[in-house]
Each structure stands twice: as C-alpha cells, then as structure tokens.
Motif scaffolding. Structure first.
Motif, PDB file in Angstrom:
ATOM      1  N   THR A 197      46.282  41.920  35.994  1.00 43.90           N
ATOM      2  CA  THR A 197      45.602  41.655  34.721  1.00 43.90           C
ATOM      3  C   THR A 197      44.075  41.818  34.966  1.00 43.90           C
ATOM      4  N   LEU A 198      43.485  41.409  35.877  1.00 46.01           N
ATOM      5  CA  LEU A 198      41.984  41.516  36.184  1.00 46.01           C
ATOM      6  C   LEU A 198      41.470  42.841  36.155  1.00 46.01           C
ATOM      7  N   VAL A 199      42.169  43.631  36.776  1.00 47.23           N
ATOM      8  CA  VAL A 199      41.682  45.016  37.242  1.00 47.23           C
ATOM      9  C   VAL A 199      41.631  45.664  35.720  1.00 47.23           C
ATOM     10  N   GLU A 200      43.007  45.719  35.080  1.00 48.52           N
ATOM     11  CA  GLU A 200      43.098  46.297  33.682  1.00 48.52           C
ATOM     12  C   GLU A 200      42.113  45.722  32.832  1.00 48.52           C
ATOM     13  N   SER A 201      41.872  44.417  32.811  1.00 48.76           N
ATOM     14  CA  SER A 201      40.946  43.928  31.861  1.00 48.76           C
ATOM     15  C   SER A 201      39.433  44.472  31.973  1.00 48.76           C
ATOM     16  N   LYS A 202      38.982  44.567  33.224  1.00 46.80           N
ATOM     17  CA  LYS A 202      37.817  45.428  33.526  1.00 46.80           C
ATOM     18  C   LYS A 202      37.660  46.819  33.121  1.00 46.80           C
ATOM     19  N   LEU A 203      38.790  47.429  33.414  1.00 47.46           N
ATOM     20  CA  LEU A 203      38.773  48.707  32.978  1.00 47.46           C
ATOM     21  C   LEU A 203      38.716  48.806  31.402  1.00 47.46           C
ATOM     22  N   PHE A 204      39.355  47.909  30.708  1.00 50.13           N
ATOM     23  CA  PHE A 204      39.288  47.745  29.211  1.00 50.13           C
ATOM     24  C   PHE A 204      37.819  47.541  28.851  1.00 50.13           C
ATOM     25  N   GLY A 205      37.048  46.751  29.573  1.00 51.62           N
ATOM     26  CA  GLY A 205      35.750  46.210  29.079  1.00 51.62           C
ATOM     27  C   GLY A 205      35.693  44.939  28.813  1.00 51.62           C
ATOM     28  N   CYS A 206      36.686  44.127  29.290  1.00 49.01           N
ATOM     29  CA  CYS A 206      36.704  42.758  29.043  1.00 49.01           C
ATOM     30  C   CYS A 206      36.368  41.755  30.332  1.00 49.01           C
ATOM     31  N   GLU A 207      35.531  40.818  30.181  1.00 51.64           N
ATOM     32  CA  GLU A 207      35.435  39.853  31.124  1.00 51.64           C
ATOM     33  C   GLU A 207      36.740  39.201  31.566  1.00 51.64           C
ATOM     34  N   SER A 208      37.083  38.916  32.881  1.00 52.13           N
ATOM     35  CA  SER A 208      38.203  38.331  33.163  1.00 52.13           C
ATOM     36  C   SER A 208      38.126  37.244  34.062  1.00 52.13           C
ATOM     37  N   TYR A 209      39.247  36.550  34.260  1.00 52.21           N
ATOM     38  CA  TYR A 209      39.529  35.285  35.192  1.00 52.21           C
ATOM     39  C   TYR A 209      40.593  35.195  35.539  1.00 52.21           C
ATOM     40  N   GLY A 210      40.802  34.631  36.843  1.00 54.58           N
ATOM     41  CA  GLY A 210      42.195  34.470  37.320  1.00 54.58           C
ATOM     42  C   GLY A 210      42.238  33.266  38.322  1.00 54.58           C
ATOM     43  N   VAL A 211      43.215  32.831  38.523  1.00 54.35           N
ATOM     44  CA  VAL A 211      43.279  31.822  39.704  1.00 54.35           C
ATOM     45  C   VAL A 211      44.856  31.992  40.370  1.00 54.35           C
ATOM     46  N   ASP A 212      44.774  31.871  41.565  1.00 53.13           N
ATOM     47  CA  ASP A 212      46.228  31.794  42.353  1.00 53.13           C
ATOM     48  C   ASP A 212      45.982  30.825  43.736  1.00 53.13           C
ATOM     49  N   MET A 213      47.141  30.192  43.840  1.00 58.18           N
ATOM     50  CA  MET A 213      47.320  29.226  45.060  1.00 58.18           C
ATOM     51  C   MET A 213      47.460  30.223  46.367  1.00 58.18           C
ATOM     52  N   ASN A 214      47.753  31.351  46.367  1.00 60.86           N
ATOM     53  CA  ASN A 214      47.819  31.941  47.528  1.00 60.86           C
ATOM     54  C   ASN A 214      46.536  32.749  48.080  1.00 60.86           C
ATOM     55  N   PRO A 215      46.165  32.668  49.092  1.00 60.59           N
ATOM     56  CA  PRO A 215      44.817  33.240  49.415  1.00 60.59           C
ATOM     57  C   PRO A 215      44.845  34.662  49.720  1.00 60.59           C
ATOM     58  N   LEU A 216      45.955  35.103  50.070  1.00 59.05           N
ATOM     59  CA  LEU A 216      46.076  36.719  50.081  1.00 59.05           C
ATOM     60  C   LEU A 216      45.999  37.151  48.757  1.00 59.05           C
ATOM     61  N   SER A 217      46.648  36.456  47.823  1.00 64.95           N
ATOM     62  CA  SER A 217      46.565  36.958  46.072  1.00 64.95           C
ATOM     63  C   SER A 217      45.192  36.821  46.006  1.00 64.95           C
ATOM     64  N   CYS A 218      44.351  36.111  46.182  1.00 60.79           N
ATOM     65  CA  CYS A 218      42.745  35.963  45.648  1.00 60.79           C
ATOM     66  C   CYS A 218      42.009  37.123  46.432  1.00 60.79           C
ATOM     67  N   LEU A 219      42.316  37.469  47.594  1.00 59.62           N
ATOM     68  CA  LEU A 219      41.910  38.545  48.684  1.00 59.62           C
ATOM     69  C   LEU A 219      42.176  39.849  47.744  1.00 59.62           C
TER      70      LEU A 219
END
Length: 535
Positions: A159-181
């Motif tokens: 979602t964050l990658v596609e939002s950036k490509l679309f031209g949108c500011e993006s926010y995410g959260v996840d409890m898994n440190p690997l997901s965040c990396l």
C-alpha cells in the motif's frame, strides 16, 4: 475546448472482480475529469471529454491497458510499469538495461498478470497484496495526487509503495519488525539514485566472487546476542554462517543507504533456502540436509541480481521524480491513529488486509530473519507473537482470561459474533477435542475484540467522508465434528458498523494462486469491505 471521443481498452487477462473494479475506477475518474462514457463492453469503453484531460485520466488507471483517439495512442502508466518486468526477465546486462528504458516506441506489454514490478518483487511475504488493487482502490475512493493513504497492517508495504507511485503521502504501521524493514526499504528505494545501486551491486559481486582464505572471525555473527547465536547455530551449518558473515561484512562497508537496504533484504530472502528450514513449510521445521551443497554467496548474488534489475528498471522508466513522504512505524494497529499523530483525522483512504481469525503465528515464519538481522532477539519472539492480531498461540491461563473477558464484554459485541463463538464453544465442549480446538472460542473472541479496536482507531484516523477498504479472507473450522464457516468479512462489517462506519456493499474476489513459498496456505476467496466515515 473541443470534446473528443477516446477508446479505453481493458487488460484482457484480468479476473472478473478486477473487471468490476476497472469500471468502478473509470466511473470515479470520469466524475473527477468531467468525462462521459458509452458503449461499454467487456473489453473496452468509449469516453468523451476534453483532450487535455484524457492524458491525465489515462495515466491514473490501474486495470486498463491503453487509451486511443484523435491521433493519440496512450499506453497507461500502470501497463508501462508492469512491462519493465519483461525487460529484466532474463538477467539483462546492467549497461544494456540503462539504455533500454524508458520505453520509446515499441513496448512489449505483459500478456499475463504481473504483480512483481519494481520494488514489489524484492522479498517473499505471505499474503502479499496485489499492487493494481491498491491503485484501483485509490482511484475508486476519489483520492487524488497529494492525498493521504494509510495501512494499519502494512505487511510488506504494498500500500505504501503504490501510494507513493500514485503521488500520495502514505502512513503505515506493523508490529513485525521485518515488515517495517521491508516497507521502509521498498518505499525508500523509489527515491534511490540508480548509479548507487549499480555501483553497490557490482562492488559486492566482485568482492564475493574473488577467492579469499577463510581465516577471519565471524565478526557479525559474534556480535549477535549469545542466545541468538545458539539458536541460529542450530539452523545453519557452520560454513553457511561463515559465508553469510562475509556477505554482512561487505554490506556494512556499502556507503549508499539505499543499496545497503536492498542488500539486507536480499539476505533476509535467502535465509530460508540456505538454512535447514524444511522447504516450503510455512512453520519453521527443521530438515538437516548434510548431503546438499548450500552456497549462500551464490544464492545471495542471484537474489540481489534479480532485485537490483527489477528496481533499476522501474527507476529508469519513471525517471527522476519527487515523491511524497512515507512513514512506517513499528507499533500496534489497534492504536494506529495514535501512531500517525500528524495525519490523525486527515487520512483520505485506508487500504489494508488484516489476518484472518486464528492465523498461524506471523513472527514464526520470519524468525530466522528476525534473529539473524538483529531485528528482534529470540527470547522476545513469543511475547511479541502473542500480541499479534489473529495469533492462534495461547496458554491455558490466557485462554481462561479471554473467556472471562468474553463473558463480561459479550453484550458489547454484535450478536453475529457472539453467536459464532457460542456455537463453536458448545460444539467443542460436548466432544473430546484437542487443545487447539478447545482454544478456538477464546481466540475468536480475542481476534474480534482486537479488530473492534482497529476499526475504532481507523475511524479516528480518517477525515470525515474518508473511506476504508479491508481485504480479508473467510475461513472455517471443525467443531465437534461439524464444519463451521467463519465469515470473517461479514463479521468485520458488523464491527465497522458499531465503530460508526457506513458499510457499503462489499466486493467478492477470487484469490489468485500465489506464486510464493506460502501458496499452499493461501485463502481460496477473499472479500473487499468498503467503509465510509460518516459525519
């Protein structure tokens, strides 16, 4: 301005639910660009509008291949991005790749589904989103470039990658440190200097292919916590750990943050294959293979070579761009609005895919990467896993605590959910069942209680009139010898209604066969919940 007609042609290999989304996104964009349409068929649509609007309209589309009319033939931006995969499929030389993109006149468009263009393909991850789905839902939501898109369960960051490509500011959260990396790396790589990636790849490749005597200490490995060292030594051969240490030493010398991030993700993605992890097993189970030659350096260079080509192809195609910022936070989806203080109450749309009820332990599948990359010490895994939404691991004490909490809170849950929990509990209580089935009613309460909190926090994060799309799978269980369907999507819709959302008609989607190592555990069907925040 002159009004002209244009023919929009849809991709001919998409699924029925995607075809429905394709026309939904067109309808939304036509309102935004003051266009009209007629002569809709299964493959195309005639659009009427002012010429200067048509080009912008065409570049926003997700499921359409081209727009043609008035002497113009416009291949959609999405199709061009997907076509970059064709350029790098056979390991093209990096210098030739630089000259092959951006596309000029002839474009070999994909004739089948393409989900792994650019940074989307650089790491396996269970339950990956479809990039085109995210882009289409941004269109359907009416969110334009400059809007804000969020994902409270970010996973691998689609979602964050596609939002950036679309031209949108993006926010995410996840409890898994690997997901965040993964999310941070994939989103940040869109802003990388291609030359840094090329130089970094060539330097580490040359160094790893150069024969060297192996007499150094394993400086990286020996700097990990002692318990992690002991654990990893039980999953990797000593020669494998030594080779991985050589790779990590060279990565630490890489100056480019983007190149270094891509290399670390490549290391993470090969750890399963060079370990004694049982092949294609979702859970971490050991299968010592002393008769199999494992070459981590070869595996790493092949993985990095594939990844760097995919990323470079997208960067060369896109050219230099200023992307909106992205923010990924390691935290709790149940408090996502608090995780994004600067965006609270301002998010235009949320696009997310939560786990289904009683999923396998999420951290369990990533434990080798979490330990080896120093993201989460081994002794902390179980405590973190128990916090994950949908986790099915529970102690006897916790089971009793959940059931006690259920009895006190059941009046505040929708009857559809309490009815399901009670039915499963009654069936299992009247039969001799194993501990997992005995735990199920307590775990279902925990799951829906957690998702209730997620719904309320999502509502707090959205602006008035904002939208949320939740892609979730249904599943089933056997209780007392009887099959019981768990219609997760419908049950989450009842929680959304309680949280103050307007629940619009959902869209069923046939899940595509996954091509990754988790394909045996993929859900057969999923549904897209569509929610709106009321005033």
């Amino acid at each position: 301005m002159t009004t002209s007609s244009f023919v929009c042609r849809i991709k001919d290999y998409i699924q029925p639910f995607e075809r429905e989304l394709a026309f939904q996104e067109v309808n939304s964009l036509m309102r935004a660009f003051n266009l009209k349409a007629e002569n809709r068929s299964q493959t195309e649509l005639v659009v009427f509008g002012e010429n200067h609007h048509i080009s912008t309209f065409a570049q926003r589309l997700a499921y359409w291949e081209s727009v043609e009319g008035q002497g113009q033939f416009i291949t959609t931006l999405q199709s061009l991005r997907e076509a970059t995969v064709n350029v790098v499929r056979n390991g093209i030389d990096l210098d030739i790749l630089r000259g092959a993109l951006p596309f000029r006149e002839e474009v070999s468009l994909p004739n089948r589904r393409c989900l792994r263009y650019g940074t989307h393909g650089i790491h396996e991850y269970r339950g990956k989103f479809f990039p085109q789905l995210v882009r289409a839902l941004i269109n359907v939501s009416g969110t334009g470039a400059g809007g804000i898109v969020a994902d409270p369960m970010s996973g691998s960051g689609t979602t964050l990658v596609e939002s950036k490509l679309f031209g949108c500011e993006s926010y995410g959260v996840d409890m898994n440190p690997l997901s965040c990396l993964l999310t941070e790396t994939k989103a940040s790589l869109l802003e990388a200097n291609p030359d840094d990636l090329v130089n970094g790849y060539r330097a580490i490749r040359e160094a790893l292919l150069r024969p060297e005597p192996r007499d150094r200490k394993m400086a990286y490995f020996e700097n990990l916590p002692k318990e992690d060292q002991r654990y990893l030594s039980s999953w990797f051969g000593s020669e494998v750990l030594a080779a991985l240490d050589d790779i990590m030493r060279l990565i630490s010398q890489e100056r480019s943050t983007h190149a270094r991030g891509l290399m670390l993700v490549a290391v993470s993605n090969i750890l399963r294959s060079v370990s004694w992890q049982k092949v294609e097993d979702l859970r971490v189970r050991k299968e010592v293979r002393l008769d199999v030659e494992i070459d981590p350096k070869k595996e790493f260079l092949e993985e990095l070579g594939r990844s760097v080509r995919a990323v470079l192809a997208l960067l060369y195609q896109e050219g230099s761009r200023n992307y909106p910022k992205h923010t990924i936070v390691q935290g709790d989806a149940r408090r996502c609005a608090e995780m994004w203080p600067s965006a609270k109450g301002k998010v235009d749309t949320i696009i997310t895919s939560p786990p289904y009820a009683t999923a396998l332990p999420y951290l369990d599948t990533d434990r080798l990467s979490l330990c080896y990359l120093g993201l989460l010490p081994r002794p902390e895994h179980r405590a973190r896993d128990l916090l994950m939404i949908g986790n099915r691991e529970v102690s006897e004490k916790m089971r009793r605590e959940y059931l006690t909490a259920y009895m006190s809170e059941r009046a505040r849950l929708p009857r559809e959910i309490t009815g399901l929990i009670d039915r499963i509990d009654d069936l299992n209580s009247s039969h001799e069942v194993g501990f997992r089935r005995r735990n199920l009613s307590a775990l279902l309460f925990k799951y829906f209680s957690d998702m209730k909190r997620v719904m309320h926090s999502m509502n707090d994060a959205l602006r008035v009139g904002g939208t949320a799309y939740i892609v979730v799978g249904n599943n089933h269980t056997t209780a007392g010898g009887e099959r019981v369907d768990i219609e997760t999507a419908k049950l989450l819709a009842t929680l959304a209604d309680q949280a103050g959302f307007i629940v619009e008609p959902s869209l069923s989607m046939d899940m595509l066969a996954s091509r990754d190592i988790f394909r045996k555990n993929a859900m057969a069907t999923e549904e897209i919940l569509y929610l709106r925040k009321s005033s």
